[in-house]
Every structure is written in structure tokens, then in C-alpha cells.
Motif scaffolding. Structure first.
Motif, PDB file in Angstrom:
ATOM      1  N   TRP A   2      49.662  20.934  29.923  1.00  0.00           N
ATOM      2  CA  TRP A   2      50.298  22.011  31.160  1.00  0.00           C
ATOM      3  C   TRP A   2      49.548  23.443  29.664  1.00  0.00           C
ATOM      4  CZ3 TRP A   2      52.260  23.749  35.148  1.00  0.00           C
ATOM      5  CH2 TRP A   2      52.662  25.055  34.965  1.00  0.00           C
ATOM      6  N   ARG A   3      48.534  24.028  30.592  1.00  0.00           N
ATOM      7  CA  ARG A   3      47.787  25.232  29.793  1.00  0.00           C
ATOM      8  C   ARG A   3      46.738  24.557  28.711  1.00  0.00           C
ATOM      9  NH1 ARG A   3      49.845  27.178  33.765  1.00  0.00           N
ATOM     10  NH2 ARG A   3      51.073  29.386  34.264  1.00  0.00           N
ATOM     11  N   SER A  60      54.321  30.817  35.265  1.00  0.00           N
ATOM     12  CA  SER A  60      54.955  29.149  35.106  1.00  0.00           C
ATOM     13  C   SER A  60      55.572  28.540  36.143  1.00  0.00           C
ATOM     14  CB  SER A  60      55.872  29.019  33.738  1.00  0.00           C
ATOM     15  OG  SER A  60      55.000  28.818  33.041  1.00  0.00           O
ATOM     16  N   SER A 120      50.693  17.512  35.411  1.00  0.00           N
ATOM     17  CA  SER A 120      49.325  17.618  34.883  1.00  0.00           C
ATOM     18  C   SER A 120      48.785  19.348  35.534  1.00  0.00           C
ATOM     19  CB  SER A 120      48.276  17.012  35.081  1.00  0.00           C
ATOM     20  OG  SER A 120      47.409  18.205  34.617  1.00  0.00           O
ATOM     21  N   ASP A 121      48.224  20.934  35.271  1.00  0.00           N
ATOM     22  CA  ASP A 121      47.725  21.956  35.817  1.00  0.00           C
ATOM     23  C   ASP A 121      46.775  21.617  35.911  1.00  0.00           C
ATOM     24  OD1 ASP A 121      47.507  22.121  33.430  1.00  0.00           O
ATOM     25  OD2 ASP A 121      48.520  24.694  33.151  1.00  0.00           O
ATOM     26  N   GLU A 122      45.800  20.437  36.294  1.00  0.00           N
ATOM     27  CA  GLU A 122      44.694  20.361  35.443  1.00  0.00           C
ATOM     28  C   GLU A 122      44.184  18.802  36.618  1.00  0.00           C
ATOM     29  OE1 GLU A 122      41.415  20.629  32.162  1.00  0.00           O
ATOM     30  OE2 GLU A 122      43.581  21.528  31.519  1.00  0.00           O
ATOM     31  N   PHE A 147      47.403  15.491  39.876  1.00  0.00           N
ATOM     32  CA  PHE A 147      48.554  15.843  38.671  1.00  0.00           C
ATOM     33  C   PHE A 147      49.879  15.697  38.580  1.00  0.00           C
ATOM     34  CE2 PHE A 147      47.383  16.625  43.810  1.00  0.00           C
ATOM     35  CZ  PHE A 147      48.814  16.688  43.867  1.00  0.00           C
ATOM     36  N   ILE A 197      53.197  22.701  42.384  1.00  0.00           N
ATOM     37  CA  ILE A 197      52.344  20.666  42.209  1.00  0.00           C
ATOM     38  C   ILE A 197      52.998  20.272  42.717  1.00  0.00           C
ATOM     39  CG2 ILE A 197      52.580  19.248  40.394  1.00  0.00           C
ATOM     40  CD1 ILE A 197      51.740  21.093  38.317  1.00  0.00           C
ATOM     41  N   ASP A 206      53.179  28.106  39.073  1.00  0.00           N
ATOM     42  CA  ASP A 206      52.605  27.127  39.008  1.00  0.00           C
ATOM     43  C   ASP A 206      53.320  25.614  38.972  1.00  0.00           C
ATOM     44  OD1 ASP A 206      50.788  28.565  39.057  1.00  0.00           O
ATOM     45  OD2 ASP A 206      50.137  28.325  36.216  1.00  0.00           O
ATOM     46  N   LEU A 207      54.636  25.355  38.615  1.00  0.00           N
ATOM     47  CA  LEU A 207      55.314  24.115  39.048  1.00  0.00           C
ATOM     48  C   LEU A 207      55.288  23.854  39.932  1.00  0.00           C
ATOM     49  CD1 LEU A 207      57.997  24.118  35.613  1.00  0.00           C
ATOM     50  CD2 LEU A 207      55.992  22.449  36.286  1.00  0.00           C
TER      51      LEU A 207
END
Length: 450
Positions: free
Chosen positions: A93-94, A160, A317-319, A323, A167, A163-164
Motif C-alpha cells: 500500500w502506497r 483509502s 496490493s494497490d499496484e 492485486f 480492489i 481504493d480498497l
């Protein structure tokens, strides 16, 4: 194989829905033929091997309250094992990798509070949506005009939290939150029993898996049905006769039947020519009920080395492109097998070598450089399949439920509809597919016996 010229019922599609429907009808003494366009049965369930271990390229997990598929599996002798979930989960994350032990990563107290607040509001909204007729909800049109992304912003979800939820959207529907109707999201989550039930491992939809793979269930159903199942037999045309009968055309053969069950994804109904044409709303539905896009990657190692570090193998994962990951190893002694869900947009267009490199880099970013040296690797891009491409379920866009939802499973004369998208419980899951097959078979029996 030579197709018969007549049957009581023709089932289009040999996935879990179609095979279940056929099996139920055969038990009621109907003469049934199942036509499948692929060279295999299972639909969006397909099992291969990695380092000698069966792994699922499509549907994988099962959990509590999924009684239809679990009952079917038990009847067919297909055992389950718990999904490994001991130890700490990881989140990338980040730019940092952190550990957590709950379903929702605890990034900070403030972020955890916001996630809990949004989850509470989401599930309160779900209670207002009727599963069978979501378009009749008091706020149906308002919700169907919104995307999940716009709803999150309307309730002031933090970056945040958004973003969650992104996913979750990718792994659930194979799309971004700005592509899925909020009415669809609310109904879908309610059909799974809530966000916790849908996302959890222990006590949730990922609690168990089949060590022999899920496709074995379809294979055993097909074995029971025997020559009633025809592979490499795509249905091109369905003609409704003036006497109430129906004629199904496949590869130069025509089967006369009393009824047909179309057990494929709504978007794939467009690949069949219907004569007379289906009602306009039923045609429009096929164009406004698209499949999501989701791919999977597996890597096998001598042992599940992450367990020695106290890790469960479960990570987010945020990348991209990986994921979400799970540990699907057969045991502590190995081989160790990691499953990764991948973002099809950044994955499917790559060459096989590039996909391997990117997926292993994603595993390594979470579990260390040992993940770069697997014994074996395999991936699958459902969106690139020539026949019936797409992800695990439909990514229903705004406006589709209120405009076309009533036609999702409404029979058209002697044409009936099945498939996990048409289920009222566990929509989009293997369990929903089985339930839809049972429901469609009951509808056909009621129609023919009357």
C-alpha cells in the motif's frame, strides 16, 4: 458425434448451470441433450496442473451457505479442504508492505473507521434491495443511475476506502468501481450474504476449495449424463415453431425439442440467432450485461516459503498486475503454490514471457525475492478466449437493471434461461450457477407437465 434429431429439452451450455439443469430433468425422466461449444465441460470452471498440483483457472472457492454446490459436490464425491489462512496477511500500500490479521487491512485508526462506516452504509442499503426484483426497490432508479464510484464519493468515502473498494470491484466483477451500477453492487453483495461473507476466508466465500479442482464436478455430472452431452457443438440458431416446439441448430444439425434452456452468460446470448426475434428488451439486455475482465496467475515453489515467515499467503496490493493472492498449496511439505488475481487490462495484452515476469514481480513485491524463482508457472486470460470470452461474472453498468433486469430470466415461450447471473443467491459464484440450473429445470418441468 452425430446429434439426435429430437429431444424433450435441449440445454445450451455445459457449465455448472447447464449440467445441473440437464441432470435434474433426466431425473424427472425427460430426454435431454446438452450442447457445448467448447471442447470441454465446466464453462467458467477449468482445472489444469502446476508442478503436478491441480489448480483452477476459473471458479475456485466455496464457503458456508453455498449449500447447492456443496451438496452437489458431496453427492458426486468431490471433497473440499480448508483454504490456508494461518498467520499474517500482507498489504502492499502506497509503496510499503504491511501486515494485518483481519479481513479489512488496518492502515490507520482513521482509515479503519472510515472503512467500517462505509461498510455499514453499504449493507444498510443492501437490505432495501429485493433480490428477485431489484428494480422494484424504492430507490432502484437512483441507485441504478449511480456507479459504485459515484456512490462512494457521495457518502464522502476517503481515498483509502475508495481504493480498497476498487480492489474488491476488480476481483468481484472484473471492472473498476466507475463501471458497475450501484444497484447491481448492492444486490450482488446481498445475494452473497453481505460484504463480510463475500470477502472472508474463514466463515466466508473463500473458506474452502477442492484439492482436485472444481472442474471435476462438471466432469462427473457429464459422465453421468453420458452421450447426452455433445462437445464442439456451438448453437447458432434457435427457432420457435408455431406449434410451441423449438428447433435448435448446431453445426449443420437440427434438434426438434419441446423446450430449450440457454445456460450461458447474458452477453453470450447475443451469439445465437433467435427466430422469431426475442422481445426488444431481451435483445438489449445482451448488449447491456457485459462480462467483466479478470485473469489469474499461479506460481509453484519447492515449499510454501512464506509460511516459514509467518505469512498466510493472503495479500492485497494497490499496484498491479497482481492485486490479490491466496495460498493454495497442498501442504507444508510442498510444493508451495501461490494464486494471484491479475488486472486483465494491464496483463492480457502482454506476451506469455512478459506476463510471467510481471506476475512473479508482483509476488516478489509481497513475499520477497524467493518468489522470483518458481518451479513452475501458469496463467490464464479469460478475456482472450475465442469462444465465450470474459471474466467470472457480469459487470453490470448503470441503467441496466431498471431497463432490462425483468428480462434476465423471464421465459420467452419455450425458451428458458440459466446461468449464475440469473441466480438470487450467490449470484456470480459456482453456487449461483447450480441454483440457476435447478430453478430452470423446475420451470421447464412445470411448463411441460402442464
Amino acid at each position: 458425434m452425430t446429434l439426435p434429431t429430437d429431444a424433450d429439452v435441449v440445454v445450451v451450455g455445459a457449465g455448472f448451470a447447464g449440467l445441473t439443469a440437464a441432470r435434474e430433468l433426466v431425473r424427472r425422466s425427460y430426454d435431454v441433450v446438452v450442447l457445448e461449444g467448447r471442447a470441454r465441460v465446466g464453462g467458467r470452471s477449468a482445472t489444469t496442473t502446476i508442478a503436478g498440483v491441480p489448480v483452477d483457472l476459473g471458479g475456485t472457492f466455496v464457503g458456508p451457505t453455498q449449500d447447492a454446490v456443496l451438496g452437489l459436490a458431496e453427492e458426486l464425491g468431490c471433497a473440499t479442504v480448508p483454504t490456508y489462512c494461518r498467520g499474517k496477511n500482507l498489504i502492499r500500500w502506497r509503496g510499503r508492505v504491511r501486515a494485518y490479521r483481519s479481513t479489512i487491512p488496518r492502515l490507520s485508526m482513521l482509515e479503519l473507521f472510515d472503512v467500517s462506516r462505509i461498510q455499514w452504509r453499504f449493507e444498510r442499503l443492501c437490505r432495501q434491495v429485493p433480490l428477485q426484483q431489484p428494480w422494484t426497490a424504492p430507490s432502484a432508479h437512483k441507485l441504478d443511475e449511480l456507479t459504485l464510484e459515484r456512490w462512494l464519493r457521495s457518502v464522502y468515502a476517503s481515498a483509502s476506502t475508495r481504493d480498497l473498494m476498487a480492489i474488491m470491484s476488480r476481483v468481484t466483477w472484473g471492472c473498476e468501481p466507475n463501471a458497475v451500477s450501484m444497484l447491481h453492487a448492492a444486490r450482488y453483495v446481498k445475494a452473497a450474504g453481505g460484504l463480510g461473507r463475500m470477502l472472508d476466508v474463514r466463515g466466508g466465500a473463500q473458506q474452502d476449495r477442492f484439492p482436485g479442482g472444481t472442474q471435476q464436478i462438471a466432469v462427473r455430472m457429464a459422465d453421468e449424463l453420458g452421450p447426452r452431452v455433445a462437445l464442439n457443438a456451438p448453437v447458432r440458431r434457435v427457432v420457435r415453431g408455431s406449434d410451441g416446439g423449438v428447433f435448435v441448430e448446431s453445426e449443420g444439425s437440427t434438434i426438434a425439442a419441446r423446450a430449450v434452456i440457454v445456460a450461458i452468460a447474458p452477453a453470450h446470448r447475443a451469439g445465437i440467432e433467435f427466430e422469431p426475434a426475442l422481445p426488444p428488451e431481451a435483445v438489449e439486455l445482451t448488449q447491456h450485461w457485459p462480462q467483466g475482465q479478470l485473469s489469474k496467475a499461479y506460481a509453484a515453489y519447492e515449499k510454501p516459503f512464506w509460511r516459514a515467515d509467518g505469512c498466510s499467503g493472503e495479500a492485497v496490493s494497490d499496484e498491479g498486475p497482481v492485486f490479490i493472492t491466496f495460498d493454495v498449496s497442498p501442504g507444508d511439505d510442498g510444493p508451495g503454490v501461490l494464486l494471484g488475481f491479475t488486472d486483465a487490462r494491464a496483463f492480457d495484452s502482454l506476451s506469455p514471457a512478459e506476463r510471467r515476469e510481471k506476475a512473479l514481480a508482483g509476488f516478489a513485491a509481497l513475499f520477497g525475492d524467493a518468489a522470483l524463482q518458481p518451479l513452475d508457472y501458469v496463467d490464464h486470460c479469460w478475456g482472450t478466449e475465442e469462444f465465450a470470452p470474459g471474466g467470472p461474472t457480469a459487470a453490470v453498468p448503470p441503467g441496466s437493471w431498471t431497463s432490462y433486469g425483468p428480462w434476465l430470466r423471464r421465459p420467452v415461450d419455450t425458451i428458458f434461461w440459466a446461468g449464475t447471473e440469473t441466480a438470487d443467491e450467490w449470484t456470480g459464484f459456482l453456487d449461483g450457477a447450480v441454483r440457476s440450473g435447478q430453478r430452470a429445470a423446475a420451470e421447464v418441468h412445470a411448463s411441460l407437465s402442464s
